[in-house]
Design a protein around this motif. Structure first.
Motif, short mmCIF file in Angstrom:
data_model
loop_
_atom_site.label_atom_id
_atom_site.label_comp_id
_atom_site.label_asym_id
_atom_site.label_seq_id
_atom_site.Cartn_x
_atom_site.Cartn_y
_atom_site.Cartn_z
N GLN A 1 0.83 -1.20 0.00
CA GLN A 1 0.00 0.00 0.00
C GLN A 1 0.87 1.26 0.00
O GLN A 1 0.47 2.29 -0.54
CB GLN A 1 -0.93 0.02 1.22
CG GLN A 1 -2.04 -1.01 1.16
CD GLN A 1 -3.02 -0.87 2.31
OE1 GLN A 1 -3.11 0.19 2.92
NE2 GLN A 1 -3.75 -1.92 2.61
N GLU A 2 2.05 1.15 0.60
CA GLU A 2 2.98 2.29 0.66
C GLU A 2 3.35 2.76 -0.75
O GLU A 2 3.36 3.96 -1.04
CB GLU A 2 4.23 1.88 1.43
CG GLU A 2 5.27 2.97 1.54
CD GLU A 2 6.56 2.48 2.19
OE1 GLU A 2 7.57 3.22 2.14
OE2 GLU A 2 6.56 1.35 2.74
N ARG B 1 0.33 4.35 -2.46
CA ARG B 1 0.10 5.72 -1.98
C ARG B 1 1.10 6.68 -2.64
O ARG B 1 0.76 7.83 -2.95
CB ARG B 1 0.24 5.80 -0.46
CG ARG B 1 -0.86 5.10 0.32
CD ARG B 1 -2.21 5.76 0.15
NE ARG B 1 -3.26 5.08 0.88
CZ ARG B 1 -4.56 5.30 0.71
NH1 ARG B 1 -4.97 6.18 -0.20
NH2 ARG B 1 -5.45 4.63 1.40
N THR B 2 2.31 6.20 -2.87
CA THR B 2 3.30 7.03 -3.58
C THR B 2 2.81 7.33 -4.99
O THR B 2 2.89 8.47 -5.46
CB THR B 2 4.65 6.29 -3.65
OG1 THR B 2 5.14 6.07 -2.32
CG2 THR B 2 5.69 7.12 -4.42
N ALA C 1 0.17 9.87 -4.89
CA ALA C 1 0.74 11.20 -4.64
C ALA C 1 1.36 11.78 -5.91
O ALA C 1 1.42 13.00 -6.08
CB ALA C 1 1.79 11.12 -3.54
N ILE D 1 1.19 14.37 -1.27
CA ILE D 1 1.34 13.21 -0.39
C ILE D 1 0.19 13.18 0.61
O ILE D 1 -0.38 12.12 0.92
CB ILE D 1 2.70 13.24 0.34
CG1 ILE D 1 3.84 13.03 -0.66
CG2 ILE D 1 2.76 12.19 1.45
CD1 ILE D 1 5.22 13.21 -0.09
N MET D 2 -0.18 14.34 1.13
CA MET D 2 -1.30 14.42 2.07
C MET D 2 -2.62 14.10 1.39
O MET D 2 -3.46 13.38 1.94
CB MET D 2 -1.36 15.82 2.69
CG MET D 2 -0.09 16.23 3.45
SD MET D 2 0.39 15.04 4.73
CE MET D 2 -0.96 15.25 5.89
N LYS D 3 -2.80 14.60 0.16
CA LYS D 3 -4.03 14.32 -0.59
C LYS D 3 -4.16 12.84 -0.92
O LYS D 3 -5.26 12.30 -0.96
CB LYS D 3 -4.05 15.13 -1.88
CG LYS D 3 -4.24 16.63 -1.69
CD LYS D 3 -4.15 17.36 -3.03
CE LYS D 3 -4.23 18.87 -2.85
NZ LYS D 3 -4.04 19.59 -4.14
N LYS E 1 -3.53 10.33 0.80
CA LYS E 1 -4.05 9.54 1.92
C LYS E 1 -5.57 9.41 1.86
O LYS E 1 -6.14 8.48 2.44
CB LYS E 1 -3.63 10.18 3.25
CG LYS E 1 -2.13 10.15 3.49
CD LYS E 1 -1.77 10.81 4.81
CE LYS E 1 -0.26 10.77 5.05
NZ LYS E 1 0.13 11.40 6.34
N LYS E 2 -6.22 10.34 1.14
CA LYS E 2 -7.68 10.32 1.06
C LYS E 2 -8.19 9.70 -0.24
O LYS E 2 -9.39 9.53 -0.42
CB LYS E 2 -8.22 11.75 1.19
CG LYS E 2 -7.91 12.40 2.54
CD LYS E 2 -8.48 13.80 2.63
CE LYS E 2 -8.17 14.44 3.98
NZ LYS E 2 -8.71 15.82 4.08
N LYS E 3 -7.28 9.38 -1.15
CA LYS E 3 -7.71 8.78 -2.41
C LYS E 3 -8.08 7.31 -2.19
O LYS E 3 -7.49 6.64 -1.34
CB LYS E 3 -6.60 8.91 -3.46
CG LYS E 3 -6.38 10.34 -3.94
CD LYS E 3 -5.34 10.40 -5.06
CE LYS E 3 -5.15 11.82 -5.57
NZ LYS E 3 -4.15 11.88 -6.67
#
Length: 249
Positions: A69-70, A73-74, A77, A191-193, A195-197
């Motif tokens: 998942q890391e 998430r990248t 981002a 990167i912060m956005k 997290k919500k995708k």
């Protein structure tokens, strides 16, 4: 146009790989992991297609453990819209990965699938070609340039004699080479956005795919240490050592 991008979690390319003491595999304990560099190029190309107005949605998919998942998430981002993780703790063959990706392709129906040409851990360079065979889509491998025009894509690919351009009807499979682009860095706001995708997790069983393998790893060994080089004072001495010590002439 929907673009599907496959990414893989691998040992970071800066890390010196260690073999387990029992020679059963590579030691991954406390090792930095990252997205496969060729997959980064694939994500970057998809994002550029979206920035040009060619692509409308980018879906990234990875096959691996929950920790993958890391890397997803990248990718989110960097500009992908949503992610899919096919959770599997097994060591999968290229064919098993291609079958799982085929199931995801059937579900998502993308017009373009972009993959890195190979992963830096297994170095197989097989998954993209196998996926093309399973789906029946045209394939453009080792892409150094990608141009989408209407219902076709022109792929300039690197070959032994230079470069070759092939035209593929969409949907198609493209695998990326190093010279295709220079991947960007993810900004802190993105990167912060990310997290919500949305990130969806599925299993191979849910996709109706068997990942059973007929291959078995017997032993993993580190490359033999190379002996130090020496300097010779003359051509005659070089020839003598090549003939009598190295025994290559």
């Amino acid at each position: 146009m929907k673009v599907l991008v496959a990414v893989k979690r691998v040992v970071d390319y800066n890390v010196k790989v260690r073999v387990k003491a029992d020679n059963s595999g590579v030691d991954l304990a406390n090792v930095k992991m990252s997205m496969n560099p060729f997959c980064e190029i694939a994500v970057e190309e998809a994002v550029r297609l979206k920035e040009k107005g060619v692509a409308t949605e980018i879906v990234v998919v990875s096959i691996g453990p929950t920790t993958a998942q890391e890397q997803l998430r990248t990718a989110l981002a960097l500009g992908a819209d949503r992610a899919i993780l096919v959770e599997s703790a097994e060591e999968l063959t290229s064919l098993a990965v291609a079958k799982l990706l085929k199931a995801v392709v059937d579900k998502e129906q993308p017009q373009l699938v972009i993959l890195g040409k190979q992963a830096i851990d297994s170095d197989n360079n097989q998954t993209g070609q196998m996926l093309a065979a399973l789906t029946g889509y045209g394939q453009g491998t080792f892409a150094s340039k990608v141009e989408v025009n209407g219902d076709s894509v022109a792929v300039t690919r690197e070959i032994d004699g230079g470069a070759q351009t092939v035209s593929l009807k969409l949907p198609a499979i493209v695998t990326t080479d190093l010279r295709l682009n220079e991947p960007r860095y993810a900004s802190l706001p993105n990167i912060m956005k990310a997290k919500k995708k949305p990130l969806e997790s599925v299993t191979p069983d849910a996709l109706g795919v068997s990942t059973a393998s007929t291959n078995k790893t017997v032993k993993v060994e580190a490359p033999a240490a190379r002996s130090a080089g020496i300097k010779v004072k003359s051509v005659a001495e070089l020839v003598e050592k090549l003939k009598n010590e190295a025994k290559v002439i």
